[in-house]
Scaffold this active site. Structure first.
Site, PDB file in Angstrom:
ATOM      1  N   ARG A   1       5.486  -6.779  -9.376  1.00  0.00           N
ATOM      2  CA  ARG A   1       4.161  -6.463  -8.758  1.00  0.00           C
ATOM      3  C   ARG A   1       4.176  -7.094  -7.220  1.00  0.00           C
ATOM      4  O   ARG A   1       3.682  -6.549  -6.191  1.00  0.00           O
ATOM      5  CB  ARG A   1       2.991  -7.264  -9.665  1.00  0.00           C
ATOM      6  CG  ARG A   1       1.450  -7.124  -8.722  1.00  0.00           C
ATOM      7  CD  ARG A   1       0.418  -7.059  -9.606  1.00  0.00           C
ATOM      8  NE  ARG A   1       0.445  -8.142 -10.369  1.00  0.00           N
ATOM      9  CZ  ARG A   1       0.056  -9.718 -10.077  1.00  0.00           C
ATOM     10  NH1 ARG A   1       0.005  -9.760  -8.936  1.00  0.00           N
ATOM     11  NH2 ARG A   1       0.134 -10.419 -10.998  1.00  0.00           N
TER      12      ARG A   1
ATOM     13  N   TYR B   1     -10.541  11.709   5.000  1.00  0.00           N
ATOM     14  CA  TYR B   1      -9.968  12.171   3.394  1.00  0.00           C
ATOM     15  C   TYR B   1     -11.209  11.495   2.570  1.00  0.00           C
ATOM     16  O   TYR B   1     -11.738  10.413   2.953  1.00  0.00           O
ATOM     17  CB  TYR B   1      -8.791  11.556   3.003  1.00  0.00           C
ATOM     18  CG  TYR B   1      -8.259  11.793   1.641  1.00  0.00           C
ATOM     19  CD1 TYR B   1      -7.704  12.768   1.186  1.00  0.00           C
ATOM     20  CD2 TYR B   1      -8.310  10.456   0.644  1.00  0.00           C
ATOM     21  CE1 TYR B   1      -7.606  13.132  -0.198  1.00  0.00           C
ATOM     22  CE2 TYR B   1      -8.005  10.770  -0.499  1.00  0.00           C
ATOM     23  CZ  TYR B   1      -7.731  12.034  -1.292  1.00  0.00           C
ATOM     24  OH  TYR B   1      -7.390  12.156  -2.322  1.00  0.00           O
TER      25      TYR B   1
ATOM     26  N   ASP C   1      -3.650   7.415   9.204  1.00  0.00           N
ATOM     27  CA  ASP C   1      -3.378   8.040   7.887  1.00  0.00           C
ATOM     28  C   ASP C   1      -2.536   9.005   8.349  1.00  0.00           C
ATOM     29  O   ASP C   1      -3.011  10.226   8.839  1.00  0.00           O
ATOM     30  CB  ASP C   1      -4.521   8.471   6.998  1.00  0.00           C
ATOM     31  CG  ASP C   1      -3.931   9.095   5.634  1.00  0.00           C
ATOM     32  OD1 ASP C   1      -2.964   9.467   5.690  1.00  0.00           O
ATOM     33  OD2 ASP C   1      -4.854   8.994   4.716  1.00  0.00           O
TER      34      ASP C   1
ATOM     35  N   LYS D   1       2.282  13.027  -1.210  1.00  0.00           N
ATOM     36  CA  LYS D   1       2.102  14.643  -0.453  1.00  0.00           C
ATOM     37  C   LYS D   1       3.417  14.973   0.036  1.00  0.00           C
ATOM     38  O   LYS D   1       4.550  15.190  -0.695  1.00  0.00           O
ATOM     39  CB  LYS D   1       1.068  14.498   0.573  1.00  0.00           C
ATOM     40  CG  LYS D   1      -0.285  13.968  -0.049  1.00  0.00           C
ATOM     41  CD  LYS D   1      -0.874  14.499  -0.955  1.00  0.00           C
ATOM     42  CE  LYS D   1      -2.124  14.038  -1.947  1.00  0.00           C
ATOM     43  NZ  LYS D   1      -3.165  13.448  -0.891  1.00  0.00           N
TER      44      LYS D   1
HETATM   45  C1  LIG Z   1      -4.001  12.627  -0.856  1.00  0.00           C
HETATM   46  C2  LIG Z   1      -4.451  11.783   0.312  1.00  0.00           C
HETATM   47  C3  LIG Z   1      -4.981  10.471   0.028  1.00  0.00           C
HETATM   48  C4  LIG Z   1      -4.857   9.510  -1.198  1.00  0.00           C
HETATM   49  O1  LIG Z   1      -3.695   9.590  -1.921  1.00  0.00           O
HETATM   50  P1  LIG Z   1      -3.338   9.682  -3.276  1.00  0.00           P
HETATM   51  O2  LIG Z   1      -2.109   9.420  -3.537  1.00  0.00           O
HETATM   52  O3  LIG Z   1      -3.907  10.821  -4.150  1.00  0.00           O
HETATM   53  O4  LIG Z   1      -4.010   8.317  -3.864  1.00  0.00           O
HETATM   54  C5  LIG Z   1      -5.084   9.815   1.509  1.00  0.00           C
HETATM   55  N1  LIG Z   1      -5.103  10.514   2.405  1.00  0.00           N
HETATM   56  C6  LIG Z   1      -4.890  11.640   2.774  1.00  0.00           C
HETATM   57  C7  LIG Z   1      -4.922  12.388   3.991  1.00  0.00           C
HETATM   58  C8  LIG Z   1      -4.508  12.564   1.521  1.00  0.00           C
HETATM   59  O5  LIG Z   1      -4.073  13.769   1.545  1.00  0.00           O
END
Ligand SMILES: *Cc1c(COP(=O)(O)O)cnc(C)c1O
Length: 397
Positions: free
Chosen positions: A57, A110, A182, A207
């Site tokens: 962790r 998001y 992000d 992603k």
């Molecule tokens: C999918 C996504 C998230 C969240 O990510 P997870 O891996 O599903 O927790 C955050 N920001 C963006 C832009 C995303 O497309």
């Protein structure tokens, strides 16, 4: 010989390979804890984030390999990997904010980030304000002595909006506000927000980075290692730590990231251009399309238009629904950034609770279809879209 119960537990293994033959791939160290020879050595390892590995962790060699890789790709000093993108976002927000602090965030965010910020404002006394994203003056007017964080997204979903990263991040730096971006939709191939002044780059590695729709993960990359050292102890408390096997799959995916991004962008460009001239389509949203409101900024901060596009169908809600049910190659699924093409119809799925007015406020039309364009042959993708459009076009008045 020892009893079988003992031998079943004490499996012989060589953690260190002989020096003359090292593994080519990153070793998967799927171990929750690490053994020490002395109590003092263990105590010393527990002192900070960069000592010997103690407990996964807190740190793990496979996870560290991903953290180093991501820091390198983004041009940052260091990184922390998480169990998911939301783990990274919630971890950074909780680590840096106190009651009374203010967060200024882009309006088109998001959904999970939007919800996390709403929770912080309603239950934990954090003030949250939203801005459009292309007006630095709007940000400066809202910022005050308790403004701690500016939260942006390189490419917003599903509108494809690109905020003024250089302008907003420079203003944040001037005002002593931490700039977090992000970068999940652009990936470090299309944009490296630290080059534009970001302090933290957030990722859903689920992603494009992992890219194969088979793993969840997240990361925060830090421009300055001092910020990672501030955030790290609290993320260890939160416990959304990355699993070594998930990280191992992510590292495997990253090896082909630049090749995949090239194909995602080229395929999205072809589909965006053809969709824009189709009689069933009212509008196409893709940041590198000349007609997109963010076009000028997108050409400046992105080296490609990305793989996510959306389009509004003349036929409204019924047509959008018919399209996502009418595709045969693309699949109806919520995620994005994988090798396969996915479609969603927000008005009848993720945003079904909203009426027409609330949808319009969120920038989502009733006939909006979101498409995460994969790396299949583009002509096959177009044929599939075209036959699905024929069925949805049949529904227009
Ligand atoms: C999918 C996504 C998230 C969240 O990510 P997870 O891996 O599903 O927790 C955050 N920001 C963006 C832009 C995303 O497309």
């Amino acid at each position: 010989m020892k009893d079988i119960r003992t031998r079943a537990v004490h499996v012989a293994h060589e953690l260190e390979a002989p020096a003359a033959s090292r593994p080519l791939s990153v070793p998967l160290v799927q171990s929750s804890a690490f053994a020490f020879d002395s109590a003092d050595a263990l105590a010393e390892a527990m002192a900070g984030p960069d000592g010997a590995y103690v407990y996964s962790r807190r740190g793990n060699p496979t996870v560290r390999a991903l953290e180093r890789t991501l820091a390198g790709l983004e041009g940052g000093a260091s990184a922390i990997a998480f169990a998911s993108g939301m783990g990274a976002i919630s971890g950074v927000l909780l680590a840096l904010l106190r009651p009374g602090d203010q967060v200024i965030a882009q309006r088109c965010l998001y959904g999970g980030t939007y919800a996390a910020l709403k929770d912080l404002s309603e239950r934990y006394g954090v003030r949250v304000d939203h801005i459009g994203g292309d007006d630095v003056g709007e940000f400066e007017a809202l910022a005050g002595p308790r403004t701690r964080l500016l939260v942006l997204e390189t490419i917003a979903n599903p509108t494809g909006q690109v905020p003024d990263l250089p302008g907003l991040l420079a203003a944040a730096r001037r005002l002593g506000v931490i700039g977090a971006v992000d970068n999940s939709l652009a990936s470090p191939v299309l944009c490296r927000p630290i080059e534009h002044g970001a302090d933290i780059v957030l990722h859903s590695t689920t992603k494009y980075l992992a890219g194969h729709s088979d793993v969840l993960g997240g990361a925060a990359v830090f421009a300055d290692d001092a910020l990672r050292r501030e955030v790290w102890p609290r993320t260890v408390e939160l416990g959304a730590s990355a699993d070594p096997f998930a990280v191992w799959l992510t590292l495997r995916g990253i090896a082909t990231l630049p090749l995949r991004m090239r194909e995602h962008c080229a395929n999205a460009a072809l589909l965006a251009e053809r969709l824009a001239t189709h009689p069933a389509v009212a509008a196409v949203h893709w940041p590198w399309l000349r007609t997109h409101p963010s076009y000028a900024l997108a050409r400046k901060v992105l080296s490609g238009g990305g793989g996510l596009l959306s389009f509004e169908l003349h036929g409204g809600r019924e047509a959008g629904r018919a399209f996502v049910e009418g595709v045969r190659l693309a699949r109806l699924a919520l995620s994005l950034g994988g090798v396969e093409t996915l479609v969603t119809h927000p008005a009848s799925t993720s945003h079904r609770e909203l009426d027409e007015r609330a949808l319009a406020h969120a920038g989502i039309g009733p006939g909006l279809v979101r498409m995460s364009v994969g790396i299949e042959d583009p002509e096959d993708l177009w044929q599939d879209a075209e036959q699905a459009l024929r069925s949805s076009f049949g529904l227009t008045k």
